[in-house]
Motif scaffolding. Sequence first.
Motif, PDB file in Angstrom:
ATOM      1  N   THR A   2      48.280  79.203  28.637  1.00 50.09           N
ATOM      2  CA  THR A   2      49.434  77.752  28.857  1.00 50.09           C
ATOM      3  C   THR A   2      50.554  77.369  27.426  1.00 50.09           C
ATOM      4  OG1 THR A   2      48.459  75.958  27.951  1.00 50.09           O
ATOM      5  CG2 THR A   2      47.618  76.591  30.665  1.00 50.09           C
ATOM      6  N   LYS A   3      51.601  77.089  29.277  1.00 49.69           N
ATOM      7  CA  LYS A   3      52.723  77.278  27.941  1.00 49.69           C
ATOM      8  C   LYS A   3      52.205  75.507  26.142  1.00 49.69           C
ATOM      9  CE  LYS A   3      57.576  76.171  27.717  1.00 49.69           C
ATOM     10  NZ  LYS A   3      59.191  76.136  28.211  1.00 49.69           N
ATOM     11  N   ALA A   4      52.988  76.058  25.405  1.00 49.51           N
ATOM     12  CA  ALA A   4      52.728  74.586  24.896  1.00 49.51           C
ATOM     13  C   ALA A   4      53.845  72.898  25.099  1.00 49.51           C
ATOM     14  CB  ALA A   4      53.268  74.343  23.274  1.00 49.51           C
ATOM     15  N   ILE A   5      52.804  71.804  24.956  1.00 50.79           N
ATOM     16  CA  ILE A   5      53.644  70.812  26.186  1.00 50.79           C
ATOM     17  C   ILE A   5      54.579  70.070  24.730  1.00 50.79           C
ATOM     18  CG2 ILE A   5      52.481  68.657  26.617  1.00 50.79           C
ATOM     19  CD1 ILE A   5      51.913  71.227  29.053  1.00 50.79           C
ATOM     20  N   ARG A  63      43.228  75.825   0.553  1.00 55.25           N
ATOM     21  CA  ARG A  63      43.803  75.457   2.464  1.00 55.25           C
ATOM     22  C   ARG A  63      43.207  76.392   2.246  1.00 55.25           C
ATOM     23  NH1 ARG A  63      46.034  69.413   1.572  1.00 55.25           N
ATOM     24  NH2 ARG A  63      46.300  69.960  -0.400  1.00 55.25           N
ATOM     25  N   VAL A  64      43.067  75.921   3.984  1.00 48.90           N
ATOM     26  CA  VAL A  64      43.465  77.038   5.254  1.00 48.90           C
ATOM     27  C   VAL A  64      44.538  76.730   6.144  1.00 48.90           C
ATOM     28  CG1 VAL A  64      42.761  77.908   7.154  1.00 48.90           C
ATOM     29  CG2 VAL A  64      41.070  77.875   5.253  1.00 48.90           C
ATOM     30  N   THR A  65      45.456  77.588   6.922  1.00 51.64           N
ATOM     31  CA  THR A  65      46.262  76.762   7.457  1.00 51.64           C
ATOM     32  C   THR A  65      45.370  76.486   9.260  1.00 51.64           C
ATOM     33  OG1 THR A  65      48.193  77.515   6.425  1.00 51.64           O
ATOM     34  CG2 THR A  65      48.771  77.318   9.204  1.00 51.64           C
ATOM     35  N   VAL A  66      45.311  75.879   9.495  1.00 55.77           N
ATOM     36  CA  VAL A  66      45.223  75.746  11.060  1.00 55.77           C
ATOM     37  C   VAL A  66      45.944  75.564  11.996  1.00 55.77           C
ATOM     38  CG1 VAL A  66      43.371  74.642  10.237  1.00 55.77           C
ATOM     39  CG2 VAL A  66      44.829  72.817  10.706  1.00 55.77           C
ATOM     40  N   ALA A  67      47.491  75.072  11.891  1.00 55.70           N
ATOM     41  CA  ALA A  67      47.962  75.896  13.142  1.00 55.70           C
ATOM     42  C   ALA A  67      49.721  75.102  12.527  1.00 55.70           C
ATOM     43  CB  ALA A  67      48.195  73.926  14.218  1.00 55.70           C
ATOM     44  N   SER A  68      50.673  76.387  13.461  1.00 52.36           N
ATOM     45  CA  SER A  68      52.225  76.024  12.276  1.00 52.36           C
ATOM     46  C   SER A  68      52.866  75.334  13.956  1.00 52.36           C
ATOM     47  CB  SER A  68      52.179  77.422  12.344  1.00 52.36           C
ATOM     48  OG  SER A  68      51.582  78.018  10.787  1.00 52.36           O
ATOM     49  N   LEU A  69      54.147  74.559  13.686  1.00 55.44           N
ATOM     50  CA  LEU A  69      54.629  73.137  14.492  1.00 55.44           C
ATOM     51  C   LEU A  69      56.003  74.163  14.843  1.00 55.44           C
ATOM     52  CD1 LEU A  69      52.855  70.730  14.246  1.00 55.44           C
ATOM     53  CD2 LEU A  69      52.043  72.152  14.851  1.00 55.44           C
ATOM     54  N   GLY A  70      56.864  73.331  15.407  1.00 57.65           N
ATOM     55  CA  GLY A  70      58.435  73.757  15.360  1.00 57.65           C
ATOM     56  C   GLY A  70      58.894  72.683  16.502  1.00 57.65           C
ATOM     57  N   ALA A  71      59.917  73.106  16.009  1.00 61.01           N
ATOM     58  CA  ALA A  71      60.755  72.581  17.335  1.00 61.01           C
ATOM     59  C   ALA A  71      60.244  71.940  18.149  1.00 61.01           C
ATOM     60  CB  ALA A  71      62.400  73.026  17.365  1.00 61.01           C
ATOM     61  N   SER A 119      51.590  57.673  30.208  1.00 63.33           N
ATOM     62  CA  SER A 119      52.130  59.169  30.018  1.00 63.33           C
ATOM     63  C   SER A 119      52.372  58.937  28.383  1.00 63.33           C
ATOM     64  CB  SER A 119      53.739  58.637  30.594  1.00 63.33           C
ATOM     65  OG  SER A 119      53.936  58.359  31.998  1.00 63.33           O
ATOM     66  N   LEU A 120      52.596  58.694  27.789  1.00 64.29           N
ATOM     67  CA  LEU A 120      52.163  59.001  26.532  1.00 64.29           C
ATOM     68  C   LEU A 120      50.954  59.152  26.157  1.00 64.29           C
ATOM     69  CD1 LEU A 120      53.801  59.022  23.663  1.00 64.29           C
ATOM     70  CD2 LEU A 120      53.011  56.592  23.533  1.00 64.29           C
ATOM     71  N   VAL A 121      49.581  58.621  26.470  1.00 67.55           N
ATOM     72  CA  VAL A 121      48.808  59.441  25.687  1.00 67.55           C
ATOM     73  C   VAL A 121      47.870  59.663  26.438  1.00 67.55           C
ATOM     74  CG1 VAL A 121      46.246  58.183  26.032  1.00 67.55           C
ATOM     75  CG2 VAL A 121      47.846  56.869  25.326  1.00 67.55           C
ATOM     76  N   ARG A 122      48.701  60.555  27.781  1.00 72.39           N
ATOM     77  CA  ARG A 122      48.392  61.728  28.711  1.00 72.39           C
ATOM     78  C   ARG A 122      49.545  62.657  27.938  1.00 72.39           C
ATOM     79  NH1 ARG A 122      49.047  60.401  34.635  1.00 72.39           N
ATOM     80  NH2 ARG A 122      46.745  59.761  35.151  1.00 72.39           N
ATOM     81  N   SER A 123      50.135  62.754  27.483  1.00 77.59           N
ATOM     82  CA  SER A 123      51.140  63.540  27.041  1.00 77.59           C
ATOM     83  C   SER A 123      50.503  64.209  25.902  1.00 77.59           C
ATOM     84  CB  SER A 123      52.409  63.313  27.023  1.00 77.59           C
ATOM     85  OG  SER A 123      52.751  63.929  28.067  1.00 77.59           O
ATOM     86  N   VAL A 124      49.712  62.984  25.158  1.00 77.61           N
ATOM     87  CA  VAL A 124      49.318  63.574  23.216  1.00 77.61           C
ATOM     88  C   VAL A 124      48.492  64.144  23.548  1.00 77.61           C
ATOM     89  CG1 VAL A 124      48.178  62.928  21.858  1.00 77.61           C
ATOM     90  CG2 VAL A 124      50.238  62.255  22.543  1.00 77.61           C
ATOM     91  N   ARG A 131      46.450  72.366  22.055  1.00 78.17           N
ATOM     92  CA  ARG A 131      45.838  73.229  20.684  1.00 78.17           C
ATOM     93  C   ARG A 131      44.387  73.717  20.222  1.00 78.17           C
ATOM     94  NH1 ARG A 131      49.406  68.955  17.117  1.00 78.17           N
ATOM     95  NH2 ARG A 131      51.252  69.544  17.835  1.00 78.17           N
ATOM     96  N   LEU A 132      43.686  73.007  21.386  1.00 76.96           N
ATOM     97  CA  LEU A 132      41.877  73.025  20.841  1.00 76.96           C
ATOM     98  C   LEU A 132      42.194  74.551  21.910  1.00 76.96           C
ATOM     99  CD1 LEU A 132      39.696  72.595  20.827  1.00 76.96           C
ATOM    100  CD2 LEU A 132      39.508  71.512  23.110  1.00 76.96           C
ATOM    101  N   GLU A 133      42.659  74.713  22.906  1.00 78.48           N
ATOM    102  CA  GLU A 133      42.475  76.562  23.529  1.00 78.48           C
ATOM    103  C   GLU A 133      43.005  77.324  22.939  1.00 78.48           C
ATOM    104  OE1 GLU A 133      44.916  78.224  26.808  1.00 78.48           O
ATOM    105  OE2 GLU A 133      44.404  76.168  27.737  1.00 78.48           O
TER     106      GLU A 133
END
Length: 151
Positions: A2-5, A63-71, A119-124, A131-133
């Motif tokens: 799925t597309k990132a939220i 250190r190991v990179t576990v995720a990369s985040l952007g705009a 709404s905020l908690v649901r979005s998070v 991210r887990l997927e």
Amino acid sequence: MTKAIKLLTALPQAQRERLMELAHEVSFPEDARIFEAGGTADRFWVIRSGAVNLDQQVTPQQRVTVASLGAGDLLGWSWLFPPYTWDFGAVAFSQVRAYEFDASAVLALCVEDPLLGLSLVRSVAEILAHRLETTRGRLMEQYTLHRRSLL
């Protein structure tokens, strides 16, 4: 997959506007450590530009990179859950501009406006599930490559 939220676009406009009243703009230079695993999680960010790597210390030297985040990505969610400490570290991979939010002010707003809080908690939660997927997919790819190398 799925597309990132994206947190700010996932919230209804009125709730997004209320949340943004608490934002202030910050920037981090390339290679700046934004937070360290185990530190106090008292804020979060929405990245406006640049890239951030989430990492995990695996040995004192590595250190190991576990995720990369952007705009548009949410940086930091540990402020929502006890014991309010970061689970990972974060470092600016490039120059980063972001909206920063004070966690206590956001939590107070959520108490004042329970629909915004929900709404905020649901979005998070949706962001974390995505991210887990994504991580599960990467692990399966690595497992498959490792199995092939053994044959």
